[in-house]
Design a protein around this motif. Structure first.
Motif, PDB file in Angstrom:
ATOM      1  N   ILE A  66       0.353  -0.964  -0.044  1.00  0.00           N
ATOM      2  CA  ILE A  66       0.257   0.467   0.126  1.00  0.00           C
ATOM      3  C   ILE A  66       0.811   1.668  -0.085  1.00  0.00           C
ATOM      4  O   ILE A  66       1.641   1.405   0.438  1.00  0.00           O
ATOM      5  CB  ILE A  66      -1.004   0.176   1.281  1.00  0.00           C
ATOM      6  N   SER A  67       0.589   2.250  -0.901  1.00  0.00           N
ATOM      7  CA  SER A  67       1.176   3.275  -0.739  1.00  0.00           C
ATOM      8  C   SER A  67       0.031   4.676  -0.143  1.00  0.00           C
ATOM      9  O   SER A  67      -1.090   4.306  -0.463  1.00  0.00           O
ATOM     10  CB  SER A  67       1.701   4.308  -1.988  1.00  0.00           C
ATOM     11  N   ILE A  68       0.483   5.620  -0.157  1.00  0.00           N
ATOM     12  CA  ILE A  68      -0.865   7.239   0.311  1.00  0.00           C
ATOM     13  C   ILE A  68      -0.243   8.219  -0.349  1.00  0.00           C
ATOM     14  O   ILE A  68       0.006   8.828   0.519  1.00  0.00           O
ATOM     15  CB  ILE A  68      -0.924   7.316   1.783  1.00  0.00           C
ATOM     16  N   PRO A  69      -0.257   8.228  -1.271  1.00  0.00           N
ATOM     17  CA  PRO A  69       0.616   9.019  -2.669  1.00  0.00           C
ATOM     18  C   PRO A  69      -0.925  10.379  -2.204  1.00  0.00           C
ATOM     19  O   PRO A  69      -2.001  10.674  -1.749  1.00  0.00           O
ATOM     20  CB  PRO A  69      -0.094   9.429  -3.932  1.00  0.00           C
ATOM     21  N   HIS A  70      -0.004  12.015  -1.713  1.00  0.00           N
ATOM     22  CA  HIS A  70      -0.574  12.615  -1.304  1.00  0.00           C
ATOM     23  C   HIS A  70      -0.343  13.928  -1.982  1.00  0.00           C
ATOM     24  O   HIS A  70       1.402  13.675  -2.004  1.00  0.00           O
ATOM     25  CB  HIS A  70      -1.082  13.018   0.511  1.00  0.00           C
ATOM     26  N   PRO A  71      -0.371  15.226  -2.228  1.00  0.00           N
ATOM     27  CA  PRO A  71      -0.028  16.607  -2.737  1.00  0.00           C
ATOM     28  C   PRO A  71       1.303  17.122  -1.319  1.00  0.00           C
ATOM     29  O   PRO A  71       0.455  16.805  -0.243  1.00  0.00           O
ATOM     30  CB  PRO A  71      -0.935  17.164  -3.017  1.00  0.00           C
ATOM     31  N   ARG A  72       1.964  18.022  -1.358  1.00  0.00           N
ATOM     32  CA  ARG A  72       2.720  18.685  -0.412  1.00  0.00           C
ATOM     33  C   ARG A  72       1.780  19.847  -0.090  1.00  0.00           C
ATOM     34  O   ARG A  72       2.466  19.960   1.324  1.00  0.00           O
ATOM     35  CB  ARG A  72       4.039  18.849  -0.502  1.00  0.00           C
ATOM     36  N   ARG A  73       1.187  19.892  -0.224  1.00  0.00           N
ATOM     37  CA  ARG A  73      -0.612  21.190   0.173  1.00  0.00           C
ATOM     38  C   ARG A  73      -1.526  21.036  -0.473  1.00  0.00           C
ATOM     39  O   ARG A  73      -1.495  20.030  -1.572  1.00  0.00           O
ATOM     40  CB  ARG A  73       0.182  22.500  -0.596  1.00  0.00           C
ATOM     41  N   PRO A  74      -2.034  21.456   0.330  1.00  0.00           N
ATOM     42  CA  PRO A  74      -3.679  21.130  -0.264  1.00  0.00           C
ATOM     43  C   PRO A  74      -3.968  21.704  -1.401  1.00  0.00           C
ATOM     44  O   PRO A  74      -3.652  22.921  -1.690  1.00  0.00           O
ATOM     45  CB  PRO A  74      -4.429  21.907   1.039  1.00  0.00           C
TER      46      PRO A  74
END
Length: 157
Positions: A66-74
């Motif tokens: 599993i990975s939880i990709p997310h941008p560094r800012r909203p």
């Protein structure tokens, strides 16, 4: 864990669950963006760039495939559009996970605030460690069943 509106199950219920192809992280992100409805004001190009920028800093793989990709800012301007997009990878890819397992599922987090972002990451991390989740998750559940599984896990935490 931190208010139903931003629970893991609620965020997944507001996103999409898709099956994607790709042999690299960027190919997978592009495939996801072509298949899902993104929050208003978020374009596929911007989302892929932001996710890759974050991935280039440090892998978002957490282990167990599993990975939880997310941008560094909203990127989401309306908090009601905060969501998680679940992408099942047709071919698992190497994302330098701490347990060295190839990633077969991504939980892409899109939030409107840093607070929701941090609390969501914490909530998902706790759920991903639960045996009940690990066993059922291998079935690549559809959206409705995945939301039910997350609700059960949240009730245990």
């Amino acid at each position: 864990m931190f208010g139903e509106k931003y629970s893991a199950s609620e965020l997944v219920s507001k996103g999409d669950v898709v099956s994607v192809s790709g042999t690299t992280v960027e190919e997978v992100f592009n495939s996801v963006c072509r298949q899902v409805k993104l929050p208003s004001g978020v374009t596929p190009e911007v989302l892929v760039k932001e996710l890759m920028d974050r991935e280039n800093v440090l892998s978002t793989a957490v282990g167990n495939g599993i990975s939880i990709p997310h941008p560094r800012r909203p990127l989401v301007s309306n908090s009601d559009e905060s969501c998680v997009i679940v992408a099942y990878l047709k071919t698992p890819i190497n994302m330098n996970a701490p347990d060295t397992k190839r990633v077969s599922a991504m939980f892409i987090l899109l939030s409107a605030s840093s607070q929701v972002h941090i609390k969501s990451l914490s909530s998902f991390a706790a759920i991903f460690r639960m045996e009940a989740f690990k066993k059922a998750f291998q079935l690549k559940l559809g959206k409705a069943d995945l939301v039910k599984l997350l609700q059960k896990c949240e009730a245990l935490s």
